[in-house]
Design a protein around this motif. Structure first.
Motif, mmCIF file in Angstrom:
data_model
loop_
_atom_site.group_PDB
_atom_site.id
_atom_site.type_symbol
_atom_site.label_atom_id
_atom_site.label_comp_id
_atom_site.label_asym_id
_atom_site.label_seq_id
_atom_site.Cartn_x
_atom_site.Cartn_y
_atom_site.Cartn_z
ATOM 1 N N VAL A 87 40.117 -29.760 39.198
ATOM 2 C CA VAL A 87 39.593 -28.858 38.160
ATOM 3 C C VAL A 87 40.752 -28.041 37.601
ATOM 4 O O VAL A 87 41.270 -27.147 38.263
ATOM 5 N N ILE A 88 41.146 -28.378 36.391
ATOM 6 C CA ILE A 88 42.176 -27.642 35.676
ATOM 7 C C ILE A 88 41.688 -27.390 34.256
ATOM 8 O O ILE A 88 40.698 -27.988 33.810
ATOM 9 N N ALA A 107 26.850 -32.523 32.783
ATOM 10 C CA ALA A 107 27.202 -31.665 33.905
ATOM 11 C C ALA A 107 28.233 -32.411 34.748
ATOM 12 O O ALA A 107 28.500 -33.593 34.529
ATOM 13 N N ALA A 108 28.812 -31.702 35.702
ATOM 14 C CA ALA A 108 29.809 -32.306 36.592
ATOM 15 C C ALA A 108 29.533 -31.873 38.016
ATOM 16 O O ALA A 108 29.261 -30.695 38.277
ATOM 17 N N ALA A 109 29.596 -32.836 38.960
ATOM 18 C CA ALA A 109 29.472 -32.540 40.379
ATOM 19 C C ALA A 109 30.858 -32.207 40.916
ATOM 20 O O ALA A 109 31.771 -33.031 40.847
ATOM 21 N N VAL A 110 31.018 -31.002 41.420
ATOM 22 C CA VAL A 110 32.312 -30.512 41.881
ATOM 23 C C VAL A 110 32.259 -30.310 43.388
ATOM 24 O O VAL A 110 31.329 -29.680 43.911
ATOM 25 N N LEU A 126 28.932 -28.089 43.953
ATOM 26 C CA LEU A 126 28.296 -27.306 42.898
ATOM 27 C C LEU A 126 28.106 -28.202 41.681
ATOM 28 O O LEU A 126 28.908 -29.111 41.437
ATOM 29 N N LEU A 127 27.061 -27.927 40.919
ATOM 30 C CA LEU A 127 26.807 -28.659 39.685
ATOM 31 C C LEU A 127 27.112 -27.738 38.511
ATOM 32 O O LEU A 127 26.490 -26.683 38.359
ATOM 33 N N LEU A 128 28.103 -28.109 37.705
ATOM 34 C CA LEU A 128 28.513 -27.299 36.560
ATOM 35 C C LEU A 128 27.874 -27.877 35.306
ATOM 36 O O LEU A 128 28.176 -29.013 34.912
ATOM 37 N N ARG A 129 26.999 -27.104 34.670
ATOM 38 C CA ARG A 129 26.327 -27.554 33.452
ATOM 39 C C ARG A 129 27.105 -27.093 32.222
ATOM 40 O O ARG A 129 27.635 -25.987 32.195
ATOM 41 N N PRO A 148 37.294 -24.652 34.623
ATOM 42 C CA PRO A 148 37.598 -23.533 35.529
ATOM 43 C C PRO A 148 36.687 -22.329 35.329
ATOM 44 O O PRO A 148 36.260 -21.694 36.304
ATOM 45 N N ALA A 149 36.372 -22.001 34.065
ATOM 46 C CA ALA A 149 35.484 -20.862 33.815
ATOM 47 C C ALA A 149 34.059 -21.162 34.285
ATOM 48 O O ALA A 149 33.388 -20.299 34.873
ATOM 49 N N LEU A 150 33.576 -22.387 34.028
ATOM 50 C CA LEU A 150 32.246 -22.759 34.502
ATOM 51 C C LEU A 150 32.174 -22.704 36.023
ATOM 52 O O LEU A 150 31.170 -22.273 36.596
ATOM 53 N N LEU A 151 33.251 -23.153 36.689
ATOM 54 C CA LEU A 151 33.268 -23.129 38.147
ATOM 55 C C LEU A 151 33.253 -21.694 38.662
ATOM 56 O O LEU A 151 32.533 -21.373 39.622
ATOM 57 N N ALA A 152 34.024 -20.808 38.042
ATOM 58 C CA ALA A 152 34.045 -19.412 38.480
ATOM 59 C C ALA A 152 32.663 -18.778 38.323
ATOM 60 O O ALA A 152 32.204 -18.040 39.206
ATOM 61 N N ASP A 153 31.985 -19.073 37.209
ATOM 62 C CA ASP A 153 30.637 -18.514 37.002
ATOM 63 C C ASP A 153 29.658 -19.042 38.045
ATOM 64 O O ASP A 153 28.862 -18.280 38.613
ATOM 65 N N GLN A 154 29.681 -20.343 38.299
ATOM 66 C CA GLN A 154 28.744 -20.918 39.249
ATOM 67 C C GLN A 154 29.033 -20.455 40.666
ATOM 68 O O GLN A 154 28.113 -20.242 41.469
#
Length: 882
Positions: A87-88, A107-110, A126-129, A148-154
C-alpha cells in the motif's frame, strides 16, 4: 484469462515514450476463463451463473459475466486475486463494469501482517471501499485510488472496537473486490479490463507468509482464509535483515553472531538449504543457471532463499543482459514475494528499474571519504533510484580488497591480511546510512570469521555488538517513518527521528569527522529539541547495555531532552507508549550481559594488539607519542571492569570497556601522527590504524631513505597534446544532457612550463540550478606503469582548483588502479598550486594507472605528474605486527 504484467524489468527494457508513466503494471482483459470468486459472504448470497461471453466486451474479445443473488441491503463481494501489492500512494486500480443495478463499487482486501486476529491466529484483513458508486446500465469505469488515506480511515474505525490492536505498517493488497449490490431478483454484473498502477513486488523482507488453515478453522469453505495464500507455513523473512557474506563458516557460528541470512556467491545445495532452515537462517544467492531454471521448482526447492542476487551492474552494456536475466527468474519463480537484487555502480537509476531491491555501498573502512560525505553519497544514490525501490546497504567488515592486497605486498605475504573494522566504525557506517532509509544491511567479508586469529576474533565481537545494536532499533528501522529532525545544542550534532505509532527513536548524527573525546562527560549537558512531541512523553537513553531516564521539558520549538553523557552507539527513545519501552527493557534484559561481555573481550583484544604494535615500533616514537601513558589508562579501565561484572552492573562494565576503546583510538591517532604523519588521507598504501601502524612506519622510513629521483610520467608535463594521445592517455566523460565537459591544455599560469592540464564541467545554461551528478562527468587516465618486484611507487604532481565542485557528494578525485577510488586524494578546494603525493605497494604483476576525476561541476588544473620507484627493505618490515 490474459494477464499482462508490466514489471520494472519491462519498463527498463522497453523504449521510452511520452506516456510511459501511464503504463499499467497489471492489465487483464478478462477474456480467457472466469476468475472472479465470491468471498466472505453468508449463505443468502449465491452465484447463479458465471461465464466468459464473447462479442459483448468493451476491450478485447470477451468479458466475464456473473449473476448473483443477494438480499436487499447487502452486497456480493466478487474477488479478483492480485500479486501482493504494498500500500503506497502510487497504488491504484481500475475496472470497467456494467451492472443491472446502481451501486456497484470497487474495494480492496488489505492484509495487515503486523496485526494478528486472535480468533483465527492469522493476519487481520480490512476491506477498503472506494466510496464511488456506479449507475446502472452501460459500461462504467470504476477506480480505487488514494489507498493510504483509505487504510488510515478504516484502521481508525477498527481501533474503536475494544481490545483491538491495528498496525497498518507493511500493509499490502491481495484482492481487488467488486461489490455487487443486492436486491429483488438477480444481480447481473459484467467485468472487463482490470488494470493496476504502482504495484511494487513486495520484497521478501516485507512479505508476510501466512498459512491457509483447514476449512474447520475458518468455519466454512470459502471463508476469510480462502482469500489468503495457500501452501505450507514457512518462516517469515526478517523485516530488516542483517546479512553476512559467507566464506565457508559454520552456519551456526553466523547465527550466534546475530545474522539473519547469509550471502552466497553460488546457489545453495540441498544440504546447505536444509541446515539454514533448521537454524532459522535465510539465504541470498544467485539463481540457478539458465538451463536449470525451467527444470527446477524454485518455489519448493529454494524456500530458504529470501532474494536472488543478479550481481553487479557496472557497465551500461550490461543492462540488457540484466533485464533478460531478471525476466527469466520472474518467469520461472512462482514466488511473488522473493525479490531480485542488483548492485549498481553508477547505474542506480537503471538498476532500480530492473531489480526489486538494490544494494548500495562503497568501501567504508580505512578509506579517505569522510562519514559525512559517505552519508551524502548514499542519500544522493537513493534519490537516483526509482521511487519506492527498497534499498539494502553494504557495510564492510574490514579494509577493502585493494588495501588488503597492498598490505600483503608490504609484508611479502601471499594471503591478503584483513585488518578488522572496529565496533565504532561499524556503528558509524550503519548510522551514516540511515538517511537513505535502508531496509537491510549486507555485511561484506573477504576472509573467514571462523578462524582463531586475533583479527577474526575482533571482527566476530564487533559484528555481534553491531547486530545487537541494530536489533535494539529494529522496530524503528524496519517500519519507522522519518519525522522532523531534532536540533541539538552542538552545531555538529543532530538527531534523525524515526516514528512508530506514539514512540520516537532519535539516532544522533555527527556532522564532524573529528573523533569524540574518550572521556564523554561534559561541563554542560547536550540538549535535543524535538518539535511536535507531546510533553507527556517519557525520554530514555538506550544502548545495548542498558537504559536510563532523561530529563524532558517543554520549551519554545518543542520538547527539550537533556543528555549528560552521550555514547556514540546510543539512541534516545521518547514515547507515550509504555509498550515500546517495555519492549526495549525485555530486549536489554535478554542481551545486556552478553553485550557487556563482548565489549570487554573486544577491548582486551584491542589492548593486546596495541601492546604488540608498540613493541614493533621505535621506542623513541612510542615515548614521544605518549601512547604508553594512554595504555596505562586503558589498563585501569579494564581492571575496574572485573568488579562491575561481579556486581552484575552490566551498564557500568560496558561503559568502562567503551571508554577503554575510545582511549585506544586516541592513542592510535597519536601514535600514527608520530610514526606515519604524512601517510593518511590516501597518501600511503594503507591507512594508519593499529593493525597497520608498523607497516606505515616502515613505508615512512623507506621514503626518507629513497635516493632515486622522480621522473616524468609520459606526457605528464602537459605541454603537448599529441604527446598525451600518443603516450596512451585516455579521456572519458559521462556528462548528462545539459552538462558540457572538456579536457584541454591551458596556458593559464601553469605550475611549470607553458601549459597545464585542465578539466572542466559546466552547465550549458548557467542560470539553472545545478543538477545532481551520480558519477563524475569527466575524467582522464594515464598510461600504465609496471613497478619492479619489491618496490613502492610514488606518484607526485601539482593541483589547483579555485572553487569546490557542485552537484555531487564527490569532489575532485585523484586515485590509481592499485589503491582504487576508496584511497583517492579528495581535493575539496585548492586556490593555488598545491603538491600532492601518493605511495602504493604494487602487488606482483599489477599495473598502475593514475585517474583524475572531476566529481561535479567546476574546473581543476594539473601539472608536473611524476613518479619514482622506491625499494622496499624487508628488514624494515620484519618487526611489523602480525
Amino acid at each position: 484469462m490474459q494477464i499482462i504484467v508490466v514489471s520494472a524489468l519491462a519498463a527498463a527494457c522497453a523504449p521510452s515514450s511520452g506516456g510511459a508513466e501511464h503504463t499499467p503494471t497489471l492489465l487483464d482483459n478478462m477474456d480467457r476463463q472466469p476468475v472472479l470468486r465470491l468471498v466472505n459472504s453468508g449463505p443468502s448470497v449465491k452465484v447463479l451463473s458465471q461465464s466468459i461471453q464473447r462479442g459483448q466486451s468493451r476491450f478485447g474479445a470477451a468479458a466475464e459475466r456473473i449473476v448473483v443473488s443477494a438480499p436487499p441491503g447487502s452486497s456480493a463481494p466478487l474477488a479478483y486475486e492480485l500479486p501482493p501489492a504494498t500500500v503506497i500512494q502510487e497504488l491504484s486500480f481500475a475496472a470497467w463494469v456494467s451492472c443491472n443495478r446502481p451501486g456497484v463499487q470497487l474495494a480492496a482486501a488489505v492484509v495487515l501482517p503486523r496485526s494478528v486476529d486472535p480468533r483465527t491466529g492469522l493476519a487481520r484483513q480490512l476491506l477498503l471501499r472506494s466510496g464511488k458508486l456506479a449507475d446502472a446500465g452501460d459500461w462504467r469505469l470504476l477506480t480505487l485510488e488514494n489507498l493510504p488515506a483509505l487504510l488510515a480511515d478504516q484502521a481508525r474505525v477498527a481501533r474503536a472496537a475494544p481490545d483491538i490492536e491495528i498496525d497498518e505498517h507493511e500493509a499490502y493488497v491481495t484482492q481487488l473486490v467488486i461489490l455487487a449490490p443486492g436486491g429483488p431478483g438477480n444481480t447481473e454484473v459484467w467485468v472487463d479490463q482490470i488494470t493496476a498502477h504502482g504495484i511494487l513486488n513486495r520484497p521478501a523482507t516485507l512479505a508476510a507468509t501466512i498459512a491457509t488453515p483447514s476449512p474447520q478453522a475458518s468455519g466454512q469453505p470459502g471463508g476469510p482464509a480462502a482469500s489468503l495464500a495457500a501452501g505450507p507455513a514457512i518462516a517469515k523473512p526478517p523485516d530488516s535483515p542483517r546479512i553476512i557474506q559467507w566464506q565457508g563458516e559454520p552456519l551456526k557460528l553466523l547465527r550466534d553472531i546475530g545474522f539473519d541470512a547469509i550471502w552466497m556467491g553460488r546457489p545453495p545445495n540441498e544440504a546447505e538449504r536444509t541446515e539454514a532452515q533448521q537454524l532459522g537462517l535465510f539465504i541470498v544467492s544467485p539463481p540457478p543457471p539458465p538451463q536449470a531454471l525451467a527444470s527446477e521448482d524454485l518455489s519448493a526447492a529454494y524456500q530458504q532463499v529470501m532474494a536472488w542476487d543478479l550481481g553487479s551492474l557496472v557497465d551500461p552494456a550490461e543492462i540488457d543482459a540484466a533485464c533478460q536475466w531478471s525476466q527469466a527468474v520472474e518467469r520461472f519463480d512462482r514466488s511473488t514475494t522473493r525479490p531480485v537484487l542488483l548492485r549498481p555502480s553508477g547505474l542506480t537509476r537503471e538498476a532500480s528499474r530492473i531489480a526489486d531491491v538494490i544494494i548500495l555501498g562503497r568501501p567504508t573502512i580505512g578509506v579517505t571519504q569522510s562519514w559525512t560525505d559517505y552519508a551524502a553519497w548514499l542519500t544522493q544514490q537513493r534519490r537516483e533510484s526509482r521511487p519506492g525501490t527498497p534499498v539494502w546497504v553494504a557495510v564492510d567488515t574490514h579494509i577493502s580488497r585493494r588495501a588488503m592486497a597492498q598490505l600483503a605486498a608490504l609484508r611479502g605475504q601471499q594471503t591478503p591480511a584483513a585488518s578488522p573494522a572496529t565496533f565504532n566504525e561499524l556503528a558509524q557506517a550503519t548510522t551514516a546510512s540511515l538517511g537513505a532509509r535502508p531496509l537491510g544491511y549486507c555485511f561484506t567479508s573477504q576472509a573467514s570469521l571462523a578462524t582463531d586469529d586475533a583479527d577474526a576474533r575482533m571482527r566476530r565481537l564487533a559484528l555481534e555488538l553491531t547486530n545487537l545494536r541494530l536489533g535494539l532499533a529494529a522496530p524503528w528501522l524496519a517500519s519507522g517513518k522519518a519525522a522532523t529532525p531534532a536540533r541539538s545544542s552542538q552545531a555538529t550534532l543532530t538527531g534523525l527521528v524515526l516514528k512508530v505509532e506514539r514512540s520516537y527513536l532519535i539516532v544522533p548524527l555527527r556532522w564532524s569527522d573529528d573523533p569524540p573525546p574518550a572521556t564523554i562527560a561534559r561541563e554542560r549537558p547536550i540538549s535535543f529539541i524535538l518539535p511536535g512531541i507531546p510533553e507527556s512523553s517519557d525520554a530514555y537513553l538506550v544502548s545495548v547495555s542498558g537504559s536510563e531516564d532523561l530529563r524532558a521539558s517543554r520549551v519554545t520549538g518543542g520538547l527539550e531532552i537533556l543528555v549528560d553523557q552521550l555514547p556514540d552507539d546510543a539512541f534516545l527513545l521518547v514515547t507515550e507508549d509504555g509498550y515500546a519501552f517495555s519492549h526495549v527493557e525485555r530486549y536489554l534484559r535478554k542481551h545486556a550481559w552478553r553485550a557487556a561481555q563482548a565489549r570487554i573481550e573486544l577491548a582486551a583484544l584491542r589492548r593486546q594488539r596495541a601492546a604488540s604494535v608498540m613493541a614493533a615500533l621505535s621506542p623513541a616514537i612510542v615515548r614521544d607519542s605518549g601512547a604508553a601513558e594512554e595504555l596505562a589508562e586503558v589498563d585501569r579501565r579494564l581492571t575496574a571492569v572485573v568488579d562491575t561484572m561481579r556486581r552484575r552492573d552490566f551498564a557500568a562494565a560496558y561503559k568502562l570497556a567503551a571508554q577503554a576503546e575510545a582511549i585506544l583510538d586516541r592513542a592510535g591517532q597519536e601514535l600514527a601522527a608520530a610514526a606515519a604523519a604524512n601517510l593518511d588521507h590516501g597518501v600511503g598504501p594503507v591507512a594508519p590504524r593499529w593493525s597497520t601502524l608498523a607497516d606505515c612506519a616502515a613505508v615512512t622510513l623507506a621514503l626518507a631513505q629513497a635516493p632515486a629521483p622522480s621522473q616524468q610520467m609520459p606526457g605528464g608535463e602537459f605541454e603537448d597534446l599529441a604527446q598525451l594521445l600518443d603516450g596512451g592517455w585516455q579521456r572519458m566523460q559521462n556528462a548528462p544532457p545539459g552538462i558540457q565537459a572538456a579536457v584541454r591544455l591551458s596556458p593559464e599560469a601553469a605550475a611549470h612550463g607553458r601549459y597545464c592540464l585542465e578539466l572542466e564541467a559546466r552547465q550549458a545554461t548557467p542560470s539553472e540550478a545545478p543538477p545532481t551528478l551520480p558519477t563524475p562527468p569527466v575524467w582522464i587516465t594515464s598510461p600504465p606503469l609496471t613497478a619492479p618486484a619489491g618496490h613502492l611507487v610514488e606518484i607526485t604532481g601539482m593541483v589547483r582548483m579555485a572553487e569546490p565542485t557542485l552537484g555531487s557528494a564527490d569532489p575532485l578525485l585523484i586515485f590509481d588502479s592499485i589503491g582504487g577510488e576508496e584511497s583517492a586524494l579528495r581535493i575539496q578546494c585548492s586556490p593555488s598550486w598545491t603538491p600532492f603525493q601518493m605511495v602504493r605497494a604494487v602487488p606482483p604483476g599489477a599495473e598502475l594507472r593514475v585517474t583524475i576525476a572531476l566529481g561535479g561541476l567546476g574546473r581543476a588544473q594539473f601539472d608536473s605528474l611524476a613518479y619514482r620507484f622506491i625499494p622496499l627493505n624487508r628488514q624494515n618490515l620484519a618487526r611489523a605486527a602480525r
